[in-house]
Design a protein around this motif. Structure first.
Motif, PDB file in Angstrom:
ATOM      1  N   ILE A 215     -33.627 -37.537 -43.966  1.00  0.00           N
ATOM      2  CA  ILE A 215     -35.010 -37.067 -43.903  1.00  0.00           C
ATOM      3  C   ILE A 215     -35.401 -36.497 -45.265  1.00  0.00           C
ATOM      4  N   LEU A 219     -40.475 -33.323 -46.419  1.00  0.00           N
ATOM      5  CA  LEU A 219     -40.956 -33.580 -45.067  1.00  0.00           C
ATOM      6  C   LEU A 219     -40.254 -32.663 -44.068  1.00  0.00           C
ATOM      7  N   LEU A 220     -38.956 -32.447 -44.263  1.00  0.00           N
ATOM      8  CA  LEU A 220     -38.208 -31.558 -43.380  1.00  0.00           C
ATOM      9  C   LEU A 220     -38.700 -30.122 -43.516  1.00  0.00           C
ATOM     10  N   PHE A 222     -41.718 -29.244 -44.359  1.00  0.00           N
ATOM     11  CA  PHE A 222     -43.009 -29.207 -43.669  1.00  0.00           C
ATOM     12  C   PHE A 222     -42.822 -29.018 -42.169  1.00  0.00           C
ATOM     13  N   ALA A 223     -41.871 -29.776 -41.597  1.00  0.00           N
ATOM     14  CA  ALA A 223     -41.652 -29.698 -40.153  1.00  0.00           C
ATOM     15  C   ALA A 223     -41.206 -28.300 -39.743  1.00  0.00           C
ATOM     16  N   VAL A 224     -40.254 -27.740 -40.496  1.00  0.00           N
ATOM     17  CA  VAL A 224     -39.753 -26.399 -40.170  1.00  0.00           C
ATOM     18  C   VAL A 224     -40.857 -25.365 -40.360  1.00  0.00           C
ATOM     19  N   THR A 225     -41.644 -25.512 -41.423  1.00  0.00           N
ATOM     20  CA  THR A 225     -42.731 -24.562 -41.684  1.00  0.00           C
ATOM     21  C   THR A 225     -43.786 -24.612 -40.591  1.00  0.00           C
ATOM     22  N   LEU A 226     -44.136 -25.815 -40.160  1.00  0.00           N
ATOM     23  CA  LEU A 226     -45.120 -25.939 -39.090  1.00  0.00           C
ATOM     24  C   LEU A 226     -44.597 -25.366 -37.779  1.00  0.00           C
ATOM     25  N   LEU A 227     -43.275 -25.487 -37.559  1.00  0.00           N
ATOM     26  CA  LEU A 227     -42.666 -24.943 -36.348  1.00  0.00           C
ATOM     27  C   LEU A 227     -42.656 -23.425 -36.370  1.00  0.00           C
ATOM     28  N   THR A 242     -33.005 -26.355 -44.946  1.00  0.00           N
ATOM     29  CA  THR A 242     -33.016 -27.727 -45.462  1.00  0.00           C
ATOM     30  C   THR A 242     -32.062 -27.926 -46.634  1.00  0.00           C
TER      31      THR A 242
END
Length: 371
Positions: A215, A219-220, A222-227, A242
């Motif tokens: 990944i 992008l990873l 971003f995913a963790v930050t959005l979570l 990450t």
């Protein structure tokens, strides 16, 4: 320097003498230069609100009339009392952590005259545009007019860039420390388990590592930050979660090599537990390369945090972050004042360079290539 020596004495004393380690590290001019920058940055981060000209919380003193000024801009400021509730005095530790809120508002003036009971001045609005006003001395500070020089200029809100750079050092160093701590903790555990037990444990952990590895890092993040949401602590955790893959892969390879050595076999023959063998016998002997990659991860964490803040998903205003400062001022790169965006970029470059140089120095001092 003393921190590196302390870590070395805890972990590497059996392998290389302290004198040899110190001699090799001090003979590396690049590493010394890097340590000087890091020590300076650490000192600035701790005592930011005592060093910065603007010691208000987050160095967020806004004076719109003097926005976008070049380095060295100097002006007189009339200090007008604010009607603030509560106690305006803070103790040393409160100021050390949060700064001190302004008890005055600041009016930029081009000329002023003090009479027996008032100040008569011309308010600076823009180049060549002024407005006359007067205020009674009772509404002003004991020293009603001060002169301030903005060494690195002001941003689009009229805030002192030098002060925000100094306070922003806290974010860059904090994200590095926390991200490296998280990545080392997860990476050491996963890598040590995979390398020591091999078999099914190794297969499962390596499968998970390869999935995460595939990944894209940003992008990873971003995913963790959005979570987790946007914010100061969230970005630290997101970056740390990450960056453990590199550590885990390195530790696994080192443990696979070390677990076959005689002292590990002897420890098993003596009936020591797997946990004791891993923690007390294997990990201390593979920490050389881990420290080198930790320095590299520290530099990477600073760059990733700056990128996240630039994209708006990292540290949120008004808290200063070097990446956020670039975002706020990057439009001026193509105008007559590009230094507003280049100054935080240069700060990022110097700090990242410093950690890379220290990592190279540790690699040479600890003979990592021989492990």
């Amino acid at each position: 320097m003393f921190i590196l020596l302390y870590i070395y004495r805890l972990m590497f004393k059996p392998a290389i003498s302290t004198n040899a380690f110190t001699s090799r590290l001090l003979s590396n001019k690049g590493a010394l230069f890097g340590m000087l920058i890091i020590i300076t940055a650490f000192f600035m981060a701790v005592f930011a609100y005592f060093i910065a000209p603007d010691n208000s919380p987050y160095a967020n003193r806004i004076i719109p009339e003097i926005a976008n000024r070049e380095a060295g801009f100097t002006i007189h400021l009339v200090q007008v009392k604010k009607d603030l509730p509560g106690n305006d005095q803070v103790n040393f530790f409160e100021k050390l952590i949060n700064g001190q809120r302004d008890i005055y508002s600041f009016i930029p003036v081009t000329t002023f005259k003090q009479t027996a009971d008032s100040i008569i001045a011309r308010k600076f609005i823009d180049d060549g545009i002024t407005e006359k006003f007067s205020l009674p001395l009772t509404a002003l500070a004991p020293s009603p007019v001060v002169q301030q020089k903005f060494l690195l200029g002001t941003d689009k809100f009229g805030r002192d860039i030098a002060s925000r750079l100094i306070v922003g050092t806290r974010v860059s160093l904090s994200v590095g420390f926390i991200a490296v701590a998280i990545s080392l903790t997860i990476g050491l555990v996963m890598g040590a388990l995979a390398g020591y037990f091999k078999g099914m444990t190794d297969n499962v952990i390596m499968w998970f590592i390869n999935v995460v590895w595939s990944i894209p890092t940003l992008l990873l993040v971003f995913a963790v930050t959005l979570l987790l949401g946007k914010g100061f602590w969230q970005v630290f955790i997101a970056v740390g979660l990450t960056m453990w893959v590199n550590v885990a892969r390195l530790v696994r390879g080192q443990v696979l090599a070390v677990r076959e050595l005689e002292y590990v076999e002897a420890a098993k023959a003596l009936g020591f537990s797997h946990m004791r063998i891993i923690v007390l016998h294997i990990l201390p002997n593979i920490m050389g390369p881990v420290l080198v990659i930790a320095a590299s991860n520290f530099a990477s964490a600073i760059v990733i945090e700056a990128g996240l803040s630039f994209l708006g998903v990292g540290v949120q205003p008004p808290q200063p972050s070097w990446g956020l400062m670039i975002k706020e001022n990057y439009n001026f790169i193509i105008t007559n004042n590009p230094m507003l965006a280049l100054e935080p970029g240069i700060a990022i470059m110097l700090l990242v360079l410093a950690f890379n140089l220290v990592g190279n120095g540790l690699r040479d001092a600890l003979n990592v290539r021989e492990l």
